[in-house]
Design an enzyme around this catalytic site. Structure first.
Site, PDB file in Angstrom:
ATOM      1  N   SER A  33      -7.472   6.939   3.071  1.00 16.05           N
ATOM      2  CA  SER A  33      -7.430   8.261   3.724  1.00 16.05           C
ATOM      3  C   SER A  33      -7.845   9.416   2.827  1.00 16.05           C
ATOM      4  O   SER A  33      -8.023  10.526   3.323  1.00 16.05           O
ATOM      5  CB  SER A  33      -6.020   8.540   4.221  1.00 16.05           C
ATOM      6  OG  SER A  33      -5.858   7.983   5.487  1.00 16.05           O
ATOM      7  N   LYS A  51     -10.773  11.395   3.870  1.00 19.35           N
ATOM      8  CA  LYS A  51     -10.797  12.225   5.081  1.00 19.35           C
ATOM      9  C   LYS A  51     -11.150  13.704   4.866  1.00 19.35           C
ATOM     10  O   LYS A  51     -11.939  14.252   5.642  1.00 19.35           O
ATOM     11  CB  LYS A  51      -9.469  12.063   5.840  1.00 19.35           C
ATOM     12  CG  LYS A  51      -9.304  10.645   6.410  1.00 19.35           C
ATOM     13  CD  LYS A  51      -7.908  10.416   6.988  1.00 19.35           C
ATOM     14  CE  LYS A  51      -7.750   9.006   7.557  1.00 19.35           C
ATOM     15  NZ  LYS A  51      -6.367   8.720   7.987  1.00 19.35           N
ATOM     16  N   TYR A 104     -16.186   4.606   9.792  1.00 19.92           N
ATOM     17  CA  TYR A 104     -14.821   4.926   9.353  1.00 19.92           C
ATOM     18  C   TYR A 104     -14.252   3.810   8.464  1.00 19.92           C
ATOM     19  O   TYR A 104     -13.689   4.076   7.397  1.00 19.92           O
ATOM     20  CB  TYR A 104     -13.929   5.167  10.585  1.00 19.92           C
ATOM     21  CG  TYR A 104     -12.481   5.343  10.219  1.00 19.92           C
ATOM     22  CD1 TYR A 104     -12.025   6.528   9.636  1.00 19.92           C
ATOM     23  CD2 TYR A 104     -11.559   4.322  10.436  1.00 19.92           C
ATOM     24  CE1 TYR A 104     -10.690   6.678   9.275  1.00 19.92           C
ATOM     25  CE2 TYR A 104     -10.225   4.469  10.082  1.00 19.92           C
ATOM     26  CZ  TYR A 104      -9.804   5.646   9.504  1.00 19.92           C
ATOM     27  OH  TYR A 104      -8.474   5.793   9.137  1.00 19.92           O
ATOM     28  N   TYR A 137       0.464  12.886   5.532  1.00 24.45           N
ATOM     29  CA  TYR A 137       0.985  12.312   6.771  1.00 24.45           C
ATOM     30  C   TYR A 137       2.227  13.110   7.217  1.00 24.45           C
ATOM     31  O   TYR A 137       2.239  14.332   7.106  1.00 24.45           O
ATOM     32  CB  TYR A 137       1.337  10.819   6.603  1.00 24.45           C
ATOM     33  CG  TYR A 137       0.278   9.983   5.943  1.00 24.45           C
ATOM     34  CD1 TYR A 137      -0.993   9.875   6.485  1.00 24.45           C
ATOM     35  CD2 TYR A 137       0.557   9.276   4.786  1.00 24.45           C
ATOM     36  CE1 TYR A 137      -1.956   9.081   5.891  1.00 24.45           C
ATOM     37  CE2 TYR A 137      -0.406   8.474   4.190  1.00 24.45           C
ATOM     38  CZ  TYR A 137      -1.657   8.386   4.741  1.00 24.45           C
ATOM     39  OH  TYR A 137      -2.608   7.609   4.153  1.00 24.45           O
ATOM     40  N   VAL A 181      -3.361   4.791   1.926  1.00 27.73           N
ATOM     41  CA  VAL A 181      -2.459   3.634   1.986  1.00 27.73           C
ATOM     42  C   VAL A 181      -2.711   2.577   0.902  1.00 27.73           C
ATOM     43  O   VAL A 181      -1.932   1.635   0.788  1.00 27.73           O
ATOM     44  CB  VAL A 181      -2.474   2.933   3.376  1.00 27.73           C
ATOM     45  CG1 VAL A 181      -1.863   3.823   4.425  1.00 27.73           C
ATOM     46  CG2 VAL A 181      -3.865   2.485   3.749  1.00 27.73           C
TER      47      VAL A 181
HETATM   48  N1  GLU Z   1      -8.142   2.551   6.660  1.00 26.42           N
HETATM   49  C1  GLU Z   1      -6.797   2.934   6.870  1.00 26.42           C
HETATM   50  C2  GLU Z   1      -6.470   2.887   8.349  1.00 26.42           C
HETATM   51  O1  GLU Z   1      -7.233   3.373   9.128  1.00 26.42           O
HETATM   52  C3  GLU Z   1      -6.597   4.324   6.337  1.00 26.42           C
HETATM   53  C4  GLU Z   1      -5.197   4.744   6.484  1.00 26.42           C
HETATM   54  C5  GLU Z   1      -4.706   5.624   5.400  1.00 26.42           C
HETATM   55  O2  GLU Z   1      -5.040   5.538   4.213  1.00 26.42           O
HETATM   56  O3  GLU Z   1      -3.890   6.447   5.802  1.00 26.42           O
HETATM   57  O4  GLU Z   1      -5.482   2.364   8.742  1.00 26.42           O
END
Ligand code: GLU
Length: 320
Positions: free
Chosen positions: A65, A68, A190, A242, A260
């Site tokens: 993430s 992002k 993605y 988050y 994550v």
């Molecule tokens: N590729 C992970 C997912 O889409 C990213 C999630 C993350 O790092 O929050 O679940």
């Protein structure tokens, strides 16, 4: 100005937090479950081009993430604020990262830091670049990190094979017209963007690039326009951790993004980028040890944006 007290401080932070072993490595993407739970790296890169680090600072892991905010900046650059904000909001949702909720009336994802918003952003990149999108994205991330980055094929395949929830989110977005028809291609982008390999040194330099008005302080390359940096840091500040974002703003008080795989990247505007890697996560998907180190460092250095010791970065102050 060369600094001789920061390296001992980073060494001290590393030694202090090394015994911390709370949390569990993410396993919902099977390939992530292979990470060594004991890995621990810290890197700090300054806006004037110095690096201080300790531990596993060159150990590769996938960006997840933390990609992002960087894709969000690109999407605004390509499509402008009006179009991007018609598709994705800027409100913290208080929901988990993979929440399937959309805003009630607009059907937009709440923000670009949760999966729904980030998938929308990837779709906007795909809409503009088509099959060139990954190449463009990698070029931009590499410019921010200061060297060529690449995708970890095993993690990408693992995400693609098991990403049913993300696939469901993408189809819901398609249903509400938030993404265009080529939803599988957007999802593929993605999954690949999340699977880009980095280490804490890369993330610290990427953070330092944002702290340095969008210019990589090591290579001198302009990576993002300052207005996009403002967009990216704002959304990191309010939504980067988050459903822990409020508490993070309260305790650490700098824009940041976690992922994550166990990375956390923080930015102190006009001063530095700071990154930790420790794959054991808490229930919200944030690195347990990474958060502890960030809280500690922010207190130690007075980094919190509202810390009375923090002199701030405004031009206005300089003019008074
Ligand atoms: N590729 C992970 C997912 O889409 C990213 C999630 C993350 O790092 O929050 O679940």
């Amino acid at each position: 100005m060369k600094n001789d007290w920061l390296q001992p401080l980073i060494d001290q932070m590393y030694a202090k937090h090394l015994p911390h072993n709370a949390g569990e490595v993410a396993s919902y993407i099977p390939e992530l479950g292979k990470a060594n739970p004991n890995d621990f790296g810290i890197s700090l890169a300054t806006a004037d081009g110095q690096i201080f680090e300790a531990g596993d600072s060159t150990r590769p892991f996938t960006i997840q993430s933390i990609s992002k905010p960087f894709t969000y900046g690109m999407a605004i650059e390509l499509h402008g604020h009006a179009k991007v904000s018609a598709r994705v909001g800027v409100e913290p949702s208080g929901d988990v990262f993979n929440s399937i909720q959309l805003e009630k009336d607009s059907h937009r994802p709440f923000n670009p830091m949760i999966n729904a918003g980030a998938i929308t952003v990837s779709a906007l990149l795909y809409e503009h670049y088509g099959d060139e999108a990954l190449e463009q994205l990698l070029a931009r991330f590499s410019a921010a990190a200061g060297h060529p980055l690449s995708v970890d094929e095993a993690v990408y395949q693992s995400e693609k094979r098991t990403g049913h929830r993300n696939r469901a989110i993408a189809h819901l977005l398609l249903n509400f017209g938030m993404v265009e028809e080529k939803v599988e291609q957007a999802l593929d982008l993605y999954f690949k963007q999340c699977s880009i390999l980095v280490n804490t040194r890369d993330l610290a330099v990427m953070g330092a690039t944002l702290s340095n008005l969008g210019k990589n302080p090591f290579t001198g390359v302009d990576v993002y326009d300052i207005d996009r940096v403002k967009d990216m840091l704002s959304i990191m500040f309010t939504c980067g951790l988050y459903d822990y974002s409020g508490e993070w703003a309260y305790k650490v008080g700098v824009p940041a993004k976690s992922g994550v795989s166990g990375g956390v990247m923080s930015v102190v505007n006009r001063q530095l980028g700071f990154a930790t890697y420790s794959p054991r996560l808490d229930a919200r998907g944030n690195s347990c040890r990474g958060i502890e180190v960030c809280v500690d460092l922010a207190n130690e250095l007075g980094l919190h944006v509202f810390d009375c010791m923090n002199m701030g970065s405004s031009y206005l102050k300089a003019m008074l």
